[in-house]
Scaffold this motif. Structure first.
Motif, short mmCIF file in Angstrom:
data_model
loop_
_atom_site.label_atom_id
_atom_site.label_comp_id
_atom_site.label_asym_id
_atom_site.label_seq_id
_atom_site.Cartn_x
_atom_site.Cartn_y
_atom_site.Cartn_z
N THR A 1 -3.18 3.59 8.98
CA THR A 1 -3.65 2.17 8.96
C THR A 1 -4.87 1.87 9.86
O THR A 1 -4.76 2.24 10.98
CB THR A 1 -2.54 1.24 9.47
OG1 THR A 1 -1.39 1.53 8.80
CG2 THR A 1 -2.88 -0.18 9.33
N THR B 1 0.82 -1.20 0.00
CA THR B 1 0.00 0.00 0.00
C THR B 1 0.85 1.25 0.00
O THR B 1 0.63 2.18 -0.77
CB THR B 1 -0.91 0.01 1.23
OG1 THR B 1 -1.71 -1.16 1.21
CG2 THR B 1 -1.81 1.23 1.22
N PHE C 1 -5.77 3.20 6.71
CA PHE C 1 -6.03 1.80 6.42
C PHE C 1 -6.75 1.11 7.57
O PHE C 1 -6.79 1.61 8.68
CB PHE C 1 -4.71 1.03 6.17
CG PHE C 1 -3.94 1.56 5.01
CD1 PHE C 1 -4.17 1.09 3.74
CD2 PHE C 1 -2.99 2.54 5.19
CE1 PHE C 1 -3.45 1.59 2.67
CE2 PHE C 1 -2.27 3.05 4.15
CZ PHE C 1 -2.51 2.57 2.88
N SER D 1 -4.83 -4.71 8.22
CA SER D 1 -3.60 -4.51 7.45
C SER D 1 -2.38 -4.53 8.36
O SER D 1 -1.29 -4.90 7.94
CB SER D 1 -3.66 -3.17 6.71
OG SER D 1 -4.77 -3.11 5.85
N SER E 1 -7.02 2.40 0.25
CA SER E 1 -6.82 3.11 1.50
C SER E 1 -7.72 4.33 1.56
O SER E 1 -8.24 4.80 0.56
CB SER E 1 -5.36 3.56 1.63
OG SER E 1 -5.06 4.50 0.61
N GLN F 1 -2.54 8.95 4.88
CA GLN F 1 -3.15 7.74 4.34
C GLN F 1 -3.80 6.94 5.47
O GLN F 1 -3.29 6.88 6.59
CB GLN F 1 -2.04 6.91 3.68
CG GLN F 1 -2.52 5.92 2.66
CD GLN F 1 -1.35 5.26 1.95
OE1 GLN F 1 -0.21 5.68 2.11
NE2 GLN F 1 -1.63 4.22 1.19
#
Length: 488
Positions: free
Chosen positions: A138, A60, A77, A81, A304, A75
């Motif tokens: 994440t 990713t 997620f 993950s 994502s 980002q």
């Protein structure tokens, strides 16, 4: 600068309200049959997603290079993950609901403790110094902390760590050496003695006084964060530099936890996105106006989500805007004036003022990134559920599962028509949810359940399942919350 900055507050709200009302024509369009409005739920596509393995983080971060092009974007997620492992969808879902129940109980205990007499402290602003900004995030479910992670650097030189992003918390903290009691995390525990930018906060400082439970130790100000379920973080309070991609944010007030307990699943700590004075948005408020927005991905998604900060993170185009309410007793939470819920295009009959908070601060509705399932007071939940059942008599039923008592057997079906579910707010704005945000698969065989549940407490919560694929914008300057369908 926001478009509201150029207008008087009342005229800004006239524009927002009119725009939201017009937008309803677009976002709530659905097939109408027999007096009800219906959405199409794509069963086969949803079941294919349940069989997909969790997104691999290393792939990713290689693939999402475009995030680095926006210095104000992080980002986002899902937790799986980070945790990984060969675990079935059903097992992951079961564990998720167990954590969900503990999270809601923790919030209820937190509210109950505050209502028993703890007074809110005097608000003191602490502003971080920023040189630039950007990074990666994440998804993870943590008891008392939230569900979504970001990858950031802590200290100078920067040591990368996974931190939870949580709109229901304020204090930023990481586990620190020396550890009196630390849980397992993915990266080495942060050692403040190796950071050139770590600075202890004095006991008499204004930023220390803003802590809910401050104390004094030999090295200066100490903090304690309790999440109501036994999870906690205790340690020294300091200022430190946080790094997101190539961006360095200096002088951020953080907790350096030496005694930490809880099911934090690999994360090094938490970055609070709440409305309180010590939250990350509040500390950066003078730099970007305490505005941010986020898009949360589905847990089985192979893509994502993002968190955006700065003036451009809140756009009036394509979103439904509602007032952001302030509850003097609970400064952390983002309250919204929900007034009614519609099922199939018809308003459900609900107890009067069921969604309002009273003069003591009890009750109300919050938007929370850390709670999965939307929770309603029991009377309200039962009314919504019953209305949904009446309008789904054409669908095959299944037995309930865990906290869900309204489930359906869609095995072998490609698509089904399901009644729309919508939220109506005080200013007349209406948010009609996508079908996949309220009927969700609980196994790989085709059992789907209504993703609403009752709560034993007074606090109602719009959970992150209902927020998935919706850009949620928080603008504390203009006191608005935005919901943008198809804006992610």
């Amino acid at each position: 600068m926001s478009f509201c900055s150029f207008l008087a507050p009342w005229s800004c709200w006239v524009i927002i309200s009119l725009y939201s009302s017009l937008l309803f024509v677009h976002v709530s369009w659905a097939e109408k049959r027999g007096g009800y409005h219906y959405h199409t739920l794509h069963i086969a596509a949803r079941l294919r997603e349940t069989s997909s393995p969790p997104l691999e983080l290393h792939k990713t971060f290689q693939q999402e290079d475009e995030v680095g092009k926006n210095p104000w974007r992080l980002q986002v997620f899902h937790r799986d993950s980070l945790v990984g492992g060969n675990v079935s969808y059903e097992q992951r879902f079961k564990e998720r609901l167990e954590r969900e129940s503990r999270r809601v109980k923790a919030l209820d205990r937190r509210v109950e403790r505050k209502l028993k007499g703890r007074e809110k402290k005097r608000k003191v602003e602490h502003k971080a110094k920023i040189e630039d900004f950007g990074g990666g995030v994440t998804s993870g479910m943590m008891v008392g902390s939230g569900e979504y992670f970001t990858r950031i650097g802590v200290g100078t030189p920067a040591r990368e760590q996974y931190l939870v992003l949580d709109t229901g918390s304020d204090v930023v903290w990481v586990q620190c050496q020396p550890c009196k009691d630390c849980y397992d995390q993915t990266d080495p525990v942060f050692d403040p003695s190796s950071s050139a930018s770590f600075t202890s906060v004095s006991c008499g400082s204004e930023v220390c006084s803003e802590l809910e439970e401050p104390s004094c130790e030999s090295l200066g100000c100490a903090y304690r964060v309790n999440y109501g379920d036994g999870s906690h973080s205790v340690g020294s309070f300091a200022t430190e530099t946080l790094t997101f991609g190539n961006t360095r944010v200096q002088n951020v007030a953080i907790g350096c936890g030496h005694d930490n307990q809880g099911l934090f699943v690999g994360a090094a700590g938490l970055i609070g996105l709440g409305a309180g004075a010590l939250s990350f948005p509040s500390q950066l408020g003078s730099l970007y106006g305490t505005k941010f927005s986020y898009c949360l991905v589905d847990r089985s998604s192979q893509s994502s989500g993002v968190v955006d900060f700065g003036p451009g993170s809140v756009s009036p185009v394509g979103s439904v805007f509602v007032p952001l309410l302030r509850n003097p007793r609970f400064s952390t939470f983002y309250y919204v004036p929900l007034t009614a819920i519609g099922v199939g295009g018809l308003l459900v009959s609900l107890p009067q003022k069921v969604f309002e908070f009273d003069v003591t601060g009890e009750g109300g509705v919050i938007v929370d990134s850390g709670t999965a399932v939307t929770r309603l007071q029991r009377d309200a939940y039962e009314a919504v559920r019953d209305a949904f059942v009446v309008s789904t008599q054409h669908l095959p039923r299944a037995e309930g599962m865990s906290m869900f008592d309204t489930c359906y057997d869609f095995a072998g079906l490609q698509t089904v028509s399901v009644p729309t579910v919508s939220f109506r707010f005080l200013n007349g704005a209406i948010l009609t949810l996508p079908a996949e945000n309220y009927l969700i698969p609980v196994d790989v065989m085709g059992t789907f359940c209504l993703a609403f549940a009752p709560t034993a407490g007074s606090l109602s919560i719009i959970g992150n399942i209902q927020q998935q694929g919706v850009r949620v914008s928080i603008d504390s300057v203009n006191s608005v919350v935005g919901f943008g369908i198809n804006q992610c």
